[in-house]
Design an enzyme around this catalytic site. Structure first.
Site, mmCIF file in Angstrom:
data_model
loop_
_atom_site.group_PDB
_atom_site.id
_atom_site.type_symbol
_atom_site.label_atom_id
_atom_site.label_comp_id
_atom_site.label_asym_id
_atom_site.label_seq_id
_atom_site.Cartn_x
_atom_site.Cartn_y
_atom_site.Cartn_z
ATOM 1 N N GLU A 27 18.824 20.713 48.875
ATOM 2 C CA GLU A 27 18.737 22.135 49.198
ATOM 3 C C GLU A 27 17.510 22.710 48.502
ATOM 4 O O GLU A 27 17.470 22.814 47.283
ATOM 5 C CB GLU A 27 19.990 22.881 48.720
ATOM 6 C CG GLU A 27 19.911 24.377 48.995
ATOM 7 C CD GLU A 27 20.834 25.206 48.107
ATOM 8 O OE1 GLU A 27 21.162 26.331 48.501
ATOM 9 O OE2 GLU A 27 21.212 24.724 47.014
ATOM 10 N N ASP A 38 22.635 19.938 45.691
ATOM 11 C CA ASP A 38 22.632 21.386 45.513
ATOM 12 C C ASP A 38 21.485 21.807 44.588
ATOM 13 O O ASP A 38 21.162 21.114 43.617
ATOM 14 C CB ASP A 38 23.973 21.817 44.922
ATOM 15 C CG ASP A 38 24.121 23.319 44.816
ATOM 16 O OD1 ASP A 38 24.073 23.991 45.855
ATOM 17 O OD2 ASP A 38 24.272 23.817 43.677
#
Length: 564
Positions: free
Chosen positions: A263, A239
């Protein structure tokens, strides 16, 4: 004392990496397709998967932003549903402990407000439950990817965020102010600010963890090595990867010992590609290609030239585009069908997602045509009200996975290269159409939408010899290649408006065994009513005159095909 502790943590992390015996590498992830799910929202509690939260709402209203009862054990209940679509990997939401109090944005049902990475989230299950999920996946020959949050820790009090007592009371792993970067809100025009300042807002601030602090670094290295080895985790989705300086990820992923995909939110292709070129991690989610797919297929007669331009830039910029995570939905973006009502456009977008270089990633609910999610939190609805129906889109995804698996497993080659070793190449395009080849497969797509149009799209050079037979693996119909290797498709016949195609040579199609007796229609296509077509369609030697050739064939119709 801290120096000795740091050394011990580093040694433990190293030993954990050395003890890995079945860690999945980037090469082992090539060719996989991934189903992304939210643990809390994918499958409901059951007799074998009791809820870890009480009381639960009678109906799971996404707008309430609270727990709905899904657990790691309830995922096991529905693994057959995932595998039935042909997926061989799942990506689950973060497994670590979250802040567990009411906030201005309600509760941390999503798992991304991690305050202690080293402790499992009791809302989702126990140590034994997570091991059971991993074992159940591996027994089915599937991989487990876990989302991890390293960059930030939530705080409900920006003014007093560095108070050690408050951090301890909050259950935070990090309690020393030196373990965070100083407070500042991100300026997205400044890369240093992106990496060192805070996400969130003054209601729920996401304190930026100091990933240069030796204690933080060693603790995180030891934790991730232990997590992947203890639970048999095959890959990590990282993330907010762009919010941490890239060199940190190199050693973090080395400690993990498994495939890492990050990400990197945004459309900046060179910046996203730097995570591969600089070897920060194995791959990133394909945000640039996503924006190209949206522009190309998001609306009828969209901007196909933008898709082509972005696709070519992606292929030229990433050292390993075959490892990019290709998606058209996720938990931070609108549901595709919320923006695009036309089912044929959605089908074309999915073919691009699956057949272009990369790992297709399908967000739970995409297969059910969820359309009620314009964004967070409404794009995070529970799946179980759908009754896990065998929808047309479910079957489209099943067919796309079937094609990928067959061509990969069979080792089918074109010009001496197989599907995985071949890089996608755009071979023809117009303002509304595109054709690209990847190894033995030629995908022909359009953004014209469902209605029939007196139009055709010609691919001047398909790569196959004139007068040879090719099979569309989606409809299982046979076509004949025209002069110079040309292939042309018409959108004029009833039921053929906006259809995507995936062509293979007749010999390859026969070897793949997807269409049985090639040339016989065995696949039910979506979004048409009824249509008549011959089992063999002669293709004109270019796009000119295609409509009249097809019309003549339709007059001599011998077989009627009924479409759902």
């Amino acid at each position: 004392m801290r120096q000795h502790t740091t050394t011990l943590l580093s040694l433990c992390g190293l030993l954990a990496v050395l003890n890995l015996t079945s860690a999945a590498t980037a090469d082992q992830w090539k060719g996989k397709s991934i189903y992304q799910l939210f643990t809390d929202r994918f499958a409901p509690p059951s007799a074998t998967a009791p809820a870890r939260t009480s009381p639960l709402p009678e109906n799971c209203d996404a707008g309430l932003q609270t727990w709905c009862g899904g657990t790691w054990l309830s995922i096991i209940d529905k693994l057959d549903y995932i595998q039935g679509m042909g997926f061989d990997a799942i990506w689950i939401s973060p497994v670590s402990q979250n802040i567990d109090v009411y906030t201005p944005y309600n509760y941390a049902y999503h798992g991304y407000w991690v305050n202690d990475p080293l402790t499992l989230n009791p809302r989702f299950g126990t140590d034994a439950d997570l091991k059971a999920l991993s074992n159940a996946l591996h027994a089915k020959g599937m991989y487990l990817m876990v989302d991890v949050v390293v960059n930030n820790v939530p705080s409900l009090n920006v003014k007093d965020a560095f108070n050690t007592d408050a951090l301890k009371a909050d259950g935070s792993r990090w309690t020393d102010p030196a373990e965070f970067h100083p407070q500042c809100w991100i300026d997205y025009n400044n890369e240093t600010s992106v990496e060192y300042c805070w996400l969130g807002d003054d209601k729920v601030a996401l304190m930026d963890v100091n990933t240069e602090n030796p204690t933080v670094v060693d603790t995180l290295h030891s934790w991730i090595a232990n997590l992947t080895s203890t639970y048999g985790i095959d890959g990590l989705r990282i993330d907010a990867a762009k919010h941490v300086p890239g060199p940190f990820w190199t050693t973090f992923c080395a400690s993990a010992g498994v495939f890492c995909i990050g990400e990197v939110y945004g459309s900046d292709i060179p910046f996203a590609a730097s995570f591969q070129t600089e070897k920060y991690m194995d791959s990133v989610l394909g945000y640039p290609l996503y924006y190209g797919i949206v522009n190309g297929f998001g609306t009828p007669m969209g901007n196909m030239s933008n898709f082509v331009d972005i696709a070519n830039q992606v292929l030229a910029s990433f050292p390993s585009p075959g490892l990019l995570g290709n998606f058209i939905e996720n938990h931070d973006l609108p549901r595709w069908r919320n923006v695009t009502a036309d089912a044929q456009l959605a089908f074309n977008a999915m073919v691009a997602q699956f057949m272009f270089d990369g790992l297709p990633v399908v967000y739970y609910g995409q297969e059910q045509d969820f359309s009620h999610g314009a964004g967070d939190p409404y794009n995070r609805a529970a799946l179980w009200p759908s009754n896990y129906a065998n929808t047309t889109t479910y079957n489209h995804i099943k067919r796309l996975n079937e094609i990928r698996h067959a061509v990969i497993t069979n080792g089918t080659q074109f010009n001496g290269k197989n599907f995985l070793d071949s890089q996608t190449s755009i071979v023809a395009s117009t303002a509304s159409d595109v054709a690209f080849r990847k190894g033995p497969l030629l995908s022909v797509l359009t953004n014209r939408g469902s209605p029939s149009q007196p139009q055709a799209f010609g691919v001047p050079t398909s790569g196959w010899p004139a007068q040879s037979a090719v099979i569309d693996l989606l409809s299982c119909k046979q076509y004949t290649v025209g002069s110079g290797g040309a292939i042309s498709v018409s959108y004029a016949a009833s039921g053929y408006g906006g259809m995507p195609y995936i062509f293979a040579s007749q010999s390859d199609a026969s070897a793949l065994k997807i269409c049985g007796d090639v040339g016989v229609a065995t696949y039910v296509s979506a979004n048409t009513t009824s249509s008549a077509a011959p089992t063999t369609m002669v293709v004109a030697q270019g796009s000119v005159g295609m409509i009249s050739v097809l019309a003549a064939g339709l007059v001599g119709l011998a077989v009627t095909l009924v479409f759902a």
